[in-house]
Design a protein around this motif. Structure first.
Motif, PDB file in Angstrom:
ATOM      1  N   MET A   1       0.845  -1.173   0.000  1.00 27.54           N
ATOM      2  CA  MET A   1       0.000   0.000   0.000  1.00 27.54           C
ATOM      3  C   MET A   1       0.893   1.240   0.000  1.00 27.54           C
ATOM      4  N   ASN A   2       0.587   2.186  -0.868  1.00 31.48           N
ATOM      5  CA  ASN A   2       1.339   3.435  -0.970  1.00 31.48           C
ATOM      6  C   ASN A   2       0.487   4.610  -0.505  1.00 31.48           C
ATOM      7  N   MET A   3       1.079   5.438   0.327  1.00 26.24           N
ATOM      8  CA  MET A   3       0.383   6.611   0.839  1.00 26.24           C
ATOM      9  C   MET A   3       1.245   7.855   0.623  1.00 26.24           C
ATOM     10  N   LEU A   4       0.592   8.924   0.252  1.00 23.21           N
ATOM     11  CA  LEU A   4       1.245  10.226   0.131  1.00 23.21           C
ATOM     12  C   LEU A   4       0.663  11.155   1.186  1.00 23.21           C
ATOM     13  N   ILE A   5       1.531  11.729   1.991  1.00 20.44           N
ATOM     14  CA  ILE A   5       1.117  12.765   2.934  1.00 20.44           C
ATOM     15  C   ILE A   5       1.589  14.086   2.365  1.00 20.44           C
ATOM     16  N   THR A   6       0.645  14.992   2.130  1.00 22.55           N
ATOM     17  CA  THR A   6       1.001  16.318   1.638  1.00 22.55           C
ATOM     18  C   THR A   6       0.888  17.332   2.767  1.00 22.55           C
ATOM     19  N   ILE A   7       1.819  18.251   2.762  1.00 21.18           N
ATOM     20  CA  ILE A   7       1.811  19.381   3.688  1.00 21.18           C
ATOM     21  C   ILE A   7       1.939  20.611   2.801  1.00 21.18           C
ATOM     22  N   CYS A   8       0.828  21.297   2.597  1.00 19.38           N
ATOM     23  CA  CYS A   8       0.772  22.398   1.641  1.00 19.38           C
ATOM     24  C   CYS A   8       0.660  23.744   2.362  1.00 19.38           C
ATOM     25  N   GLY A   9       1.477  24.688   1.951  1.00 22.07           N
ATOM     26  CA  GLY A   9       1.411  26.020   2.552  1.00 22.07           C
ATOM     27  C   GLY A   9       1.907  27.091   1.602  1.00 22.07           C
ATOM     28  N   ARG A  10       1.081  28.094   1.409  1.00 25.09           N
ATOM     29  CA  ARG A  10       1.468  29.223   0.554  1.00 25.09           C
ATOM     30  C   ARG A  10       2.307  30.216   1.356  1.00 25.09           C
ATOM     31  N   ALA A  11       3.104  30.984   0.644  1.00 24.20           N
ATOM     32  CA  ALA A  11       3.896  32.033   1.294  1.00 24.20           C
ATOM     33  C   ALA A  11       2.997  33.192   1.715  1.00 24.20           C
ATOM     34  N   GLY A  12       2.095  33.576   0.847  1.00 26.26           N
ATOM     35  CA  GLY A  12       1.230  34.718   1.124  1.00 26.26           C
ATOM     36  C   GLY A  12       0.000  34.328   1.917  1.00 26.26           C
ATOM     37  N   SER A  13      -0.523  35.302   2.634  1.00 28.83           N
ATOM     38  CA  SER A  13      -1.759  35.081   3.377  1.00 28.83           C
ATOM     39  C   SER A  13      -2.430  36.427   3.561  1.00 28.83           C
ATOM     40  N   LYS A  14      -3.736  36.440   3.374  1.00 25.76           N
ATOM     41  CA  LYS A  14      -4.468  37.694   3.576  1.00 25.76           C
ATOM     42  C   LYS A  14      -4.423  38.121   5.036  1.00 25.76           C
ATOM     43  N   GLY A  15      -4.619  37.165   5.921  1.00 24.37           N
ATOM     44  CA  GLY A  15      -4.712  37.479   7.346  1.00 24.37           C
ATOM     45  C   GLY A  15      -3.377  37.699   8.016  1.00 24.37           C
ATOM     46  N   VAL A  16      -2.572  36.652   8.059  1.00 25.04           N
ATOM     47  CA  VAL A  16      -1.288  36.690   8.758  1.00 25.04           C
ATOM     48  C   VAL A  16      -0.205  36.208   7.794  1.00 25.04           C
ATOM     49  N   GLY A  17       0.651  37.115   7.364  1.00 23.58           N
ATOM     50  CA  GLY A  17       1.704  36.763   6.426  1.00 23.58           C
ATOM     51  C   GLY A  17       2.700  35.776   7.019  1.00 23.58           C
TER      52      GLY A  17
ATOM     53  N   LEU B   1       6.325  18.212   1.086  1.00 19.42           N
ATOM     54  CA  LEU B   1       6.026  19.597   1.424  1.00 19.42           C
ATOM     55  C   LEU B   1       5.821  20.352   0.118  1.00 19.42           C
ATOM     56  N   ASN B   2       4.758  21.144   0.054  1.00 16.56           N
ATOM     57  CA  ASN B   2       4.410  21.887  -1.150  1.00 16.56           C
ATOM     58  C   ASN B   2       4.236  23.348  -0.796  1.00 16.56           C
ATOM     59  N   SER B   3       5.015  24.207  -1.458  1.00 13.54           N
ATOM     60  CA  SER B   3       4.916  25.634  -1.162  1.00 13.54           C
ATOM     61  C   SER B   3       5.574  26.444  -2.269  1.00 13.54           C
ATOM     62  N   ASP B   4       5.280  27.732  -2.249  1.00 14.53           N
ATOM     63  CA  ASP B   4       5.953  28.684  -3.128  1.00 14.53           C
ATOM     64  C   ASP B   4       6.969  29.493  -2.319  1.00 14.53           C
ATOM     65  N   ASN B   5       7.331  28.987  -1.148  1.00 14.94           N
ATOM     66  CA  ASN B   5       8.179  29.712  -0.215  1.00 14.94           C
ATOM     67  C   ASN B   5       9.552  29.047  -0.115  1.00 14.94           C
TER      68      ASN B   5
ATOM     69  N   ILE C   1      -0.978  22.890   7.953  1.00 13.87           N
ATOM     70  CA  ILE C   1       0.132  23.383   8.772  1.00 13.87           C
ATOM     71  C   ILE C   1      -0.386  24.087  10.017  1.00 13.87           C
ATOM     72  N   THR C   2      -1.523  24.702   9.917  1.00 17.00           N
ATOM     73  CA  THR C   2      -2.039  25.523  11.027  1.00 17.00           C
ATOM     74  C   THR C   2      -2.827  24.716  12.055  1.00 17.00           C
ATOM     75  N   SER C   3      -2.498  23.445  12.192  1.00  9.66           N
ATOM     76  CA  SER C   3      -3.096  22.592  13.231  1.00  9.66           C
ATOM     77  C   SER C   3      -1.984  21.978  14.080  1.00  9.66           C
ATOM     78  N   PRO C   4      -1.274  22.789  14.831  1.00  8.95           N
ATOM     79  CA  PRO C   4      -0.109  22.286  15.569  1.00  8.95           C
ATOM     80  C   PRO C   4      -0.446  21.340  16.722  1.00  8.95           C
ATOM     81  N   LEU C   5      -1.692  21.282  17.134  1.00  9.02           N
ATOM     82  CA  LEU C   5      -2.058  20.423  18.262  1.00  9.02           C
ATOM     83  C   LEU C   5      -2.519  19.035  17.819  1.00  9.02           C
ATOM     84  N   ARG C   6      -2.423  18.755  16.526  1.00  9.97           N
ATOM     85  CA  ARG C   6      -2.803  17.455  15.980  1.00  9.97           C
ATOM     86  C   ARG C   6      -1.894  16.379  16.578  1.00  9.97           C
ATOM     87  N   LYS C   7      -2.491  15.242  16.855  1.00  9.03           N
ATOM     88  CA  LYS C   7      -1.742  14.099  17.374  1.00  9.03           C
ATOM     89  C   LYS C   7      -1.659  13.026  16.298  1.00  9.03           C
ATOM     90  N   VAL C   8      -0.709  12.145  16.446  1.00  7.46           N
ATOM     91  CA  VAL C   8      -0.596  11.021  15.522  1.00  7.46           C
ATOM     92  C   VAL C   8      -1.877  10.195  15.572  1.00  7.46           C
TER      93      VAL C   8
END
Length: 131
Positions: free
Chosen positions: A1-17, A53-57, A112-119
């Motif tokens: 079985m093959n699994m891909l875990i993606t962690i996607c985050g843009r550099a820009g953000s309207k709210g908090v850069g 990891l996927n980003s433009d940063n 990325i913005t869920s730092p309290l996630r557990k395994v």
């Protein structure tokens, strides 16, 4: 079985850069998501798991290298405020499958913005999908 875990985050953000790289409890926010993904992979050795990891940063590119993760740069058309995250995930999937010449059975995207996630949270959602 093959699994891909993606962690996607843009550099820009309207709210908090650059929120994905801001410190939370002394570490960049992205650190916690990477750790959860790696721990999930460590606990599930029976599954072939790739973490990308996927980003433009450039900070994300550097972190991916330091953490020994795959990195797929995000094209400009998928890095805007109006771009769909699903389209970004699809772009990563297609590039990873092509680059590694493999097909994935499952994809898990971790915000990325869920730092309290557990395994155990990742395991629960995966097990629910398997059922």
């Amino acid at each position: 079985m093959n699994m891909l875990i993606t962690i996607c985050g843009r550099a820009g953000s309207k709210g908090v850069g650059n929120k994905n790289f801001r410190l939370f409890l002394g570490r960049p926010m992205i650190y916690y998501t990477i750790r959860a993904a790696k721990l999930f992979k460590e606990k599930n050795k029976n599954i072939e798991i790739d973490i990308c990891l996927n980003s433009d940063n450039d900070i994300a590119r550097k972190i991916a290298l330091e953490e020994n993760l795959f990195f797929i740069g995000r094209p400009n058309e998928l890095a805007s405020d109006t771009a769909s995250k699903v389209d970004a995930i699809r772009d990563v999937l297609l590039k990873m499958e092509r680059n590694l010449n493999k097909k994935y059975d499952y994809i898990i995207d971790l915000d990325i913005t869920s730092p309290l996630r557990k395994v155990s949270d990742i395991e629960k959602i995966f097990n629910k999908e398997i059922e």
